[in-house]
Design an enzyme around this catalytic site. Sequence first.
Site, PDB file in Angstrom:
ATOM      1  N   CYS A 184      32.145  65.021  56.965  1.00 37.62           N
ATOM      2  CA  CYS A 184      30.823  65.431  57.449  1.00 37.62           C
ATOM      3  C   CYS A 184      30.843  66.836  58.052  1.00 37.62           C
ATOM      4  CB  CYS A 184      30.281  64.429  58.452  1.00 37.62           C
ATOM      5  SG  CYS A 184      31.113  64.503  60.032  1.00 37.62           S
ATOM      6  N   CYS A 197      29.803  67.851  60.962  1.00 34.26           N
ATOM      7  CA  CYS A 197      30.227  67.984  62.362  1.00 34.26           C
ATOM      8  C   CYS A 197      31.752  67.939  62.487  1.00 34.26           C
ATOM      9  CB  CYS A 197      29.537  66.982  63.283  1.00 34.26           C
ATOM     10  SG  CYS A 197      29.899  65.254  63.005  1.00 34.26           S
TER      11      CYS A 197
END
Length: 144
Positions: free
Chosen positions: A53, A55
């Site tokens: 992902c 993040c």
Amino acid sequence: MSMSFESYMKDMVQPMRDELTRIGVQELRTPDEVAGVLENQQGTALIVVNSVCGCAAGQCRPGVAKALQNEVKPDQLYTVFAGQDKEATAKAREFFAPYPPSSPSIALMKDGQLVHFIQRHQIEDRSAEMIANDLIGAFETYCK
């Protein structure tokens, strides 16, 4: 010549793995490897649950890298890759109770006990610098 989805994913994910391994974090790819290092663990260990992902890329891995530049840091550094090494990740998560599965996430253990845990929601909303500072505070508390 067509490339299989698995080999495409492997090629895509490898740089995400390398971002941690090149700074000295050891990958744990199987449940046996996880059990071998976390069961009866002595000293301090950082375990990063890596992920594909945004993040993980923007905050988690850079935050870990920055924190590891601190003079005081854990004795051992490990990572499992959620969604890629599923069984190894599931085994690592057994050590993170009572926290629910979260990726990315960062665990600090001392003598086999979880002493600090950063969940995904604490990564998504903070900068790499904030995550590094959080980890450095934990290192200063538990790794001296």
